[in-house]
Scaffold this motif. Structure first.
Motif, short mmCIF file in Angstrom:
data_model
loop_
_atom_site.label_atom_id
_atom_site.label_comp_id
_atom_site.label_asym_id
_atom_site.label_seq_id
_atom_site.Cartn_x
_atom_site.Cartn_y
_atom_site.Cartn_z
N SER A 197 37.11 31.09 38.18
CA SER A 197 37.44 31.22 36.74
C SER A 197 37.65 32.63 36.26
CB SER A 197 36.24 30.60 35.62
OG SER A 197 36.87 30.81 34.54
N ASP A 198 36.71 33.41 36.67
CA ASP A 198 36.77 34.95 36.47
C ASP A 198 37.95 35.48 37.22
OD1 ASP A 198 34.64 34.81 34.46
OD2 ASP A 198 33.05 35.72 35.91
N GLU A 199 37.92 35.28 38.37
CA GLU A 199 38.91 36.17 39.22
C GLU A 199 40.47 35.62 38.70
OE1 GLU A 199 40.54 35.49 43.82
OE2 GLU A 199 38.35 35.33 43.41
N LEU A 200 40.72 34.37 38.60
CA LEU A 200 42.07 33.62 38.09
C LEU A 200 42.16 34.40 36.64
CD1 LEU A 200 41.69 30.02 39.17
CD2 LEU A 200 43.16 31.67 40.26
N ARG A 201 41.29 34.63 35.71
CA ARG A 201 41.44 35.26 34.34
C ARG A 201 42.13 36.71 34.50
NH1 ARG A 201 39.31 32.54 30.02
NH2 ARG A 201 38.16 30.66 30.45
N ARG A 202 41.37 37.43 35.45
CA ARG A 202 41.87 38.76 35.62
C ARG A 202 43.34 38.80 36.45
NH1 ARG A 202 36.47 39.22 37.42
NH2 ARG A 202 37.09 38.90 39.57
N GLN A 203 43.71 37.74 37.24
CA GLN A 203 44.84 37.64 37.54
C GLN A 203 46.10 37.47 36.77
OE1 GLN A 203 45.38 34.41 40.65
NE2 GLN A 203 47.48 35.08 40.94
N ALA A 204 45.78 36.54 35.78
CA ALA A 204 46.69 36.23 34.58
C ALA A 204 46.66 37.03 33.58
CB ALA A 204 46.30 34.71 34.17
N ALA A 205 45.53 38.13 33.33
CA ALA A 205 45.46 38.75 32.24
C ALA A 205 46.99 39.58 32.01
CB ALA A 205 44.62 39.97 32.47
N PRO A 206 47.83 40.12 32.71
CA PRO A 206 48.98 40.79 32.32
C PRO A 206 49.85 39.81 31.40
CG PRO A 206 48.44 41.41 34.58
CD PRO A 206 47.49 40.36 34.19
N LEU A 207 49.74 38.67 31.96
CA LEU A 207 50.72 37.63 30.97
C LEU A 207 50.21 37.42 29.39
CD1 LEU A 207 51.34 35.01 33.66
CD2 LEU A 207 52.73 36.39 32.77
N GLU A 208 49.08 37.82 29.31
CA GLU A 208 48.31 38.14 27.69
C GLU A 208 48.40 36.71 27.33
OE1 GLU A 208 50.78 41.18 26.33
OE2 GLU A 208 49.54 42.91 27.02
N ASP A 209 48.98 36.57 25.89
CA ASP A 209 48.79 35.35 25.08
C ASP A 209 49.85 34.33 25.67
OD1 ASP A 209 51.11 36.44 24.32
OD2 ASP A 209 50.90 35.54 22.33
#
Length: 179
Positions: free
Chosen positions: A41-53
């Motif tokens: 969960s945390d790793e995937l959230r970091r990976q997707a963070a640049p896509l923002e909202d």
């Protein structure tokens, strides 16, 4: 575009996120959802963070049928998959799928009819398949309709109960023959 499942390595969600970047470059208005929870969960959230909202993590959900119905395309990026129950849920909702050609997935997805099969671990292939459906609403709707027409009669509750009962009866007969 969306995906649902355990956030574990075997489900290949890192490839879903990689493909999301490629899709977002070409269709800036696209939105992605990922429902589920797990060790990544945390790793995937970091990976997707640049896509923002544009990329939402929904956590564990109990309204998967409603989520599937709200998606334009369901994406399954598993590296290994037995049957792919989520594909049945997507099909029942009338949502076409882009799915990796692994395990029992080709037994559920009729390539080019109810969805598109792609090789595992290839975010570019995933992105191209999703883009093809995103750009062709008529094809997307036809695939969703075909998915529902295949899934409901073949995998509906009545059919699955009948298959399970048949399996039990067969096992009981075999047991009696052995004993």
């Amino acid at each position: 575009m969306g995906a649902v499942g355990r956030l574990e390595p075997v489900k290949g969600f890192a490839y879903f996120i990689d493909s999301a970047f490629r899709i977002a470059e070409r269709i800036p208005s696209v939105r992605f959802v990922l429902a589920g929870d797990g060790t990544l969960s945390d790793e995937l959230r970091r990976q997707a963070a640049p896509l923002e909202d544009r990329f939402k993590f929904l956590g564990l959900r109990h309204d998967v049928a409603e989520l599937m119905a709200a998606m334009d395309v369901f994406v399954l990026t598993s590296i290994n998959e037995g049957m792919g129950r989520v594909l049945l849920e997507a099909g029942a909702a009338g949502t076409p799928a882009v799915a990796t050609r692994v395990g029992g997935v080709p037994d559920i997805i009729r390539d080019g009819v109810t969805g598109i099969l792609v090789p595992p671990r290839e975010p570019e292939a995933i992105a191209e398949a999703v883009l093809a459906l995103a750009r062709d609403p008529v094809r997307r709707a036809a695939m969703g309709k075909a998915a529902r027409e295949v899934v409901v009669p073949a995998f509906g509750l009545e059919q699955m109960v009948g298959r399970i009962e048949g399996l039990y009866e067969e096992l009981i007969r075999e047991k009696r023959l052995d004993g």
